[in-house]
Design a protein around this motif. Sequence first.
Motif, PDB file in Angstrom:
ATOM      1  N   ASP A   1      39.158  30.648  43.455  1.00 52.93           N
ATOM      2  CA  ASP A   1      38.842  30.024  44.742  1.00 52.93           C
ATOM      3  C   ASP A   1      39.400  30.819  45.916  1.00 52.93           C
ATOM      4  N   ASN A   2      40.540  31.458  45.712  1.00 54.32           N
ATOM      5  CA  ASN A   2      41.210  32.181  46.802  1.00 54.32           C
ATOM      6  C   ASN A   2      41.002  33.688  46.738  1.00 54.32           C
ATOM      7  N   ARG A   3      40.195  34.115  45.780  1.00 54.96           N
ATOM      8  CA  ARG A   3      39.902  35.547  45.631  1.00 54.96           C
ATOM      9  C   ARG A   3      41.175  36.384  45.630  1.00 54.96           C
ATOM     10  N   VAL A   4      42.134  35.951  44.835  1.00 54.04           N
ATOM     11  CA  VAL A   4      43.411  36.650  44.719  1.00 54.04           C
ATOM     12  C   VAL A   4      43.158  38.002  44.056  1.00 54.04           C
ATOM     13  N   PRO A   5      43.582  39.108  44.669  1.00 50.36           N
ATOM     14  CA  PRO A   5      43.224  40.424  44.145  1.00 50.36           C
ATOM     15  C   PRO A   5      43.977  40.838  42.890  1.00 50.36           C
ATOM     16  N   ALA A   6      45.189  40.330  42.694  1.00 54.48           N
ATOM     17  CA  ALA A   6      45.998  40.773  41.562  1.00 54.48           C
ATOM     18  C   ALA A   6      46.962  39.677  41.149  1.00 54.48           C
ATOM     19  N   VAL A   7      47.286  39.649  39.860  1.00 48.93           N
ATOM     20  CA  VAL A   7      48.227  38.683  39.301  1.00 48.93           C
ATOM     21  C   VAL A   7      49.285  39.445  38.510  1.00 48.93           C
TER      22      VAL A   7
END
Length: 310
Positions: free
Chosen positions: A241-247
């Motif tokens: 949903d938040n288009r997080v680029p990396a985890v």
Amino acid sequence: MAKRRGVRGGAVLAGVVAAALAMGGCSALPADDDQRPKVFTTFTVLADIAQNVAGDRLNVESLTKPGAEIHGYEPTPADIRRAAKADLIVNNGLGLENWFAQFVDHVDAPHVEVSDGVEPIDIAADAYAGKPNPHAWMSPGNAVIYVDNLVAAFSDLDPDGAEQYRAHGDAYADRLRGLHDELVTALEGLPPEQRALVTCEGAFSYLARDTGLTERYIWPVNAEQQATPQQVAATIDFVGDNRVPAVFCESTVSDKAMQQVVSATGAQFGGVLYVDSLSEAGGPVPTYLDLIRHDIATIVGGLTGSGGRP
């Protein structure tokens, strides 16, 4: 101040103590010619912070080795025998060392909780909701409080060295304040869409608070270590949903659950972060200062890297 506890029950640890006593005569620890007061810390991060305060006046060792998972650690008979020689035991507190209360009950040495005085951040989710997040050292500002507590405890233990402990503590605290400024500067340039820090364990609440990051995690503390389908699904939803680029994931646990998030969302795996343990001397984070700098560089690199989402 250092504290003493009375003797209490505990079947599992009582068995360890009995084994330690039974083995004492036939498997004694090597002779130790070091006559300095002995300080044992529960894990390697505390050992490094304590060493910076102690200088050469104290013999500082960690009960756990580099790479050990501290939350659910199970003390061994050798640990009991080593701790029996301690003049002071240092633990984090805030519920980090679930095993510590019973452990210290069987050791005739004072102990100090270095997180005393820290303003805790409560865990917000799952079974640990409402309990303090124990990873207070991930804020260099909190580490200054650790230093003050160590200066007081070491001065009680060795009054002749009080001035040296204060001088060492002040010098190290200055370095910690500089480290705080470094991490704030390193992260202040991240745009809003790149300010989400998603990790396996919820170990970064204090660092996120200091730097204005939004923290999300699969499980709150490593005492669980088995991610539930609901936890993984919630993390997938947040990242998508938040288009997080990396985890990211921590060095002391498997990244298997986080790799499910990567596969489901297309986010990049940004790298391994260190929290509960330093590395060996030749590794990437042999000191606490190295740990914070490594984590910040890894977070910034992951969130701004060209492999992330556009």
